[in-house]
Design a protein around this motif. Structure first.
Motif, PDB file in Angstrom:
ATOM      1  N   ALA A  92       1.235  -1.418  -0.392  1.00  0.00           N
ATOM      2  CA  ALA A  92       0.079   0.064  -0.162  1.00  0.00           C
ATOM      3  C   ALA A  92       0.467   1.101   0.083  1.00  0.00           C
ATOM      4  O   ALA A  92       0.582   1.961  -0.808  1.00  0.00           O
ATOM      5  CB  ALA A  92      -0.489   0.105   0.979  1.00  0.00           C
ATOM      6  N   ILE A  93       1.662   1.630   0.330  1.00  0.00           N
ATOM      7  CA  ILE A  93       2.844   2.492   0.750  1.00  0.00           C
ATOM      8  C   ILE A  93       3.604   2.003  -0.825  1.00  0.00           C
ATOM      9  O   ILE A  93       3.386   3.208  -1.628  1.00  0.00           O
ATOM     10  CB  ILE A  93       4.202   2.166   1.865  1.00  0.00           C
ATOM     11  N   ILE A  94       3.556   1.756  -0.556  1.00  0.00           N
ATOM     12  CA  ILE A  94       4.657   1.638  -2.228  1.00  0.00           C
ATOM     13  C   ILE A  94       3.745   2.043  -3.279  1.00  0.00           C
ATOM     14  O   ILE A  94       4.338   3.232  -4.164  1.00  0.00           O
ATOM     15  CB  ILE A  94       5.634  -0.194  -2.903  1.00  0.00           C
ATOM     16  N   ARG A  95       2.218   1.410  -3.805  1.00  0.00           N
ATOM     17  CA  ARG A  95       1.862   1.691  -4.667  1.00  0.00           C
ATOM     18  C   ARG A  95       1.366   3.461  -4.577  1.00  0.00           C
ATOM     19  O   ARG A  95       1.186   4.241  -5.484  1.00  0.00           O
ATOM     20  CB  ARG A  95       0.300   1.421  -4.107  1.00  0.00           C
ATOM     21  N   TYR A  96       1.004   3.825  -3.295  1.00  0.00           N
ATOM     22  CA  TYR A  96       1.061   5.619  -2.943  1.00  0.00           C
ATOM     23  C   TYR A  96       1.889   6.103  -3.319  1.00  0.00           C
ATOM     24  O   TYR A  96       1.908   6.955  -4.179  1.00  0.00           O
ATOM     25  CB  TYR A  96       0.915   5.492  -1.106  1.00  0.00           C
ATOM     26  N   LEU A  97       3.142   5.700  -3.176  1.00  0.00           N
ATOM     27  CA  LEU A  97       4.823   6.491  -4.039  1.00  0.00           C
ATOM     28  C   LEU A  97       4.754   6.440  -4.629  1.00  0.00           C
ATOM     29  O   LEU A  97       4.948   7.545  -5.666  1.00  0.00           O
ATOM     30  CB  LEU A  97       5.520   6.416  -2.894  1.00  0.00           C
ATOM     31  N   SER A  98       4.317   5.321  -5.624  1.00  0.00           N
ATOM     32  CA  SER A  98       4.490   5.244  -6.989  1.00  0.00           C
ATOM     33  C   SER A  98       3.496   5.874  -8.069  1.00  0.00           C
ATOM     34  O   SER A  98       3.738   6.278  -9.228  1.00  0.00           O
ATOM     35  CB  SER A  98       4.502   3.575  -7.472  1.00  0.00           C
TER      36      SER A  98
END
Length: 188
Positions: free
Chosen positions: A25-31
């Protein structure tokens, strides 16, 4: 040679033992932040015991999860030092000083940040952003190191519970779940 034309670089480090859906979820947000490259730094934390899965298997599980999520603006960088400040310096050297660097940490690390190696230098090199999993945040560290909270909610998933075999296929990417089962790692 310039490795990226992206101006914002978010460094998200962890043991990823294993990578789970809260991490994703964090990586998706950052991407989805414009003009951003996400560096996923796979580490062995100097204060914790050895990871259950090997570095090779953890890197492969991260690769599987990111590919299955169709995230394209990322790079996996293994840490070369037990200290985040040294790894950040290596990343800055590799990707260029002309970028804007951010270090992503969890709320548990916010509370311990003042105990990290050379935090004064680290906080000069990068902006510190954190993801809150609890309301119990060390506000002194937030103010002292000019930390900013990412506006994201993540599922409450525990790597420790997964390592102890207490998980379902909904806690991790399905490809990672199958890999874990085939590897017979994180089993009760």
């Amino acid at each position: 040679k310039q490795l990226t034309t992206k101006n914002n670089i978010y460094i998200y480090g962890g043991t990823f033992d294993p990578i789970h859906n809260a991490h994703m979820a964090i990586i998706r947000y950052l991407s989805h932040i414009p003009d951003t490259l996400v560096i996923v730094a796979i580490a062995k934390h100097p204060l914790y015991k050895n990871p259950v899965a090997s570095e090779y298997d953890r890197e492969l599980m991260v690769q599987i999860a990111l590919d299955n999520a169709y995230i394209k603006n990322y790079v996996i960088e293994p840490d070369t030092s037990p200290y985040t400040v040294d790894n950040v310096k290596n990343i800055i050297h590799k990707y260029g000083e002309d970028k804007h660097y951010h270090l992503v940490i969890g709320s548990d690390q916010v509370n311990e940040f003042n105990k990290w190696h050379d935090v004064k230098e680290l906080s000069k090199l990068v902006d510190i952003v954190y993801v809150s999993r609890s309301e119990d945040i060390n506000e002194h560290n937030v103010k002292k190191y000019h930390m900013e909270k990412l506006p994201i909610e993540t599922p409450n998933i525990s790597s420790t519970k997964i390592r102890n075999g207490n998980y379902t296929e909904f806690d991790v990417d399905y490809g990672v779940y199958r890999y874990m089962r085939n590897l017979k790692v994180y089993m009760k």
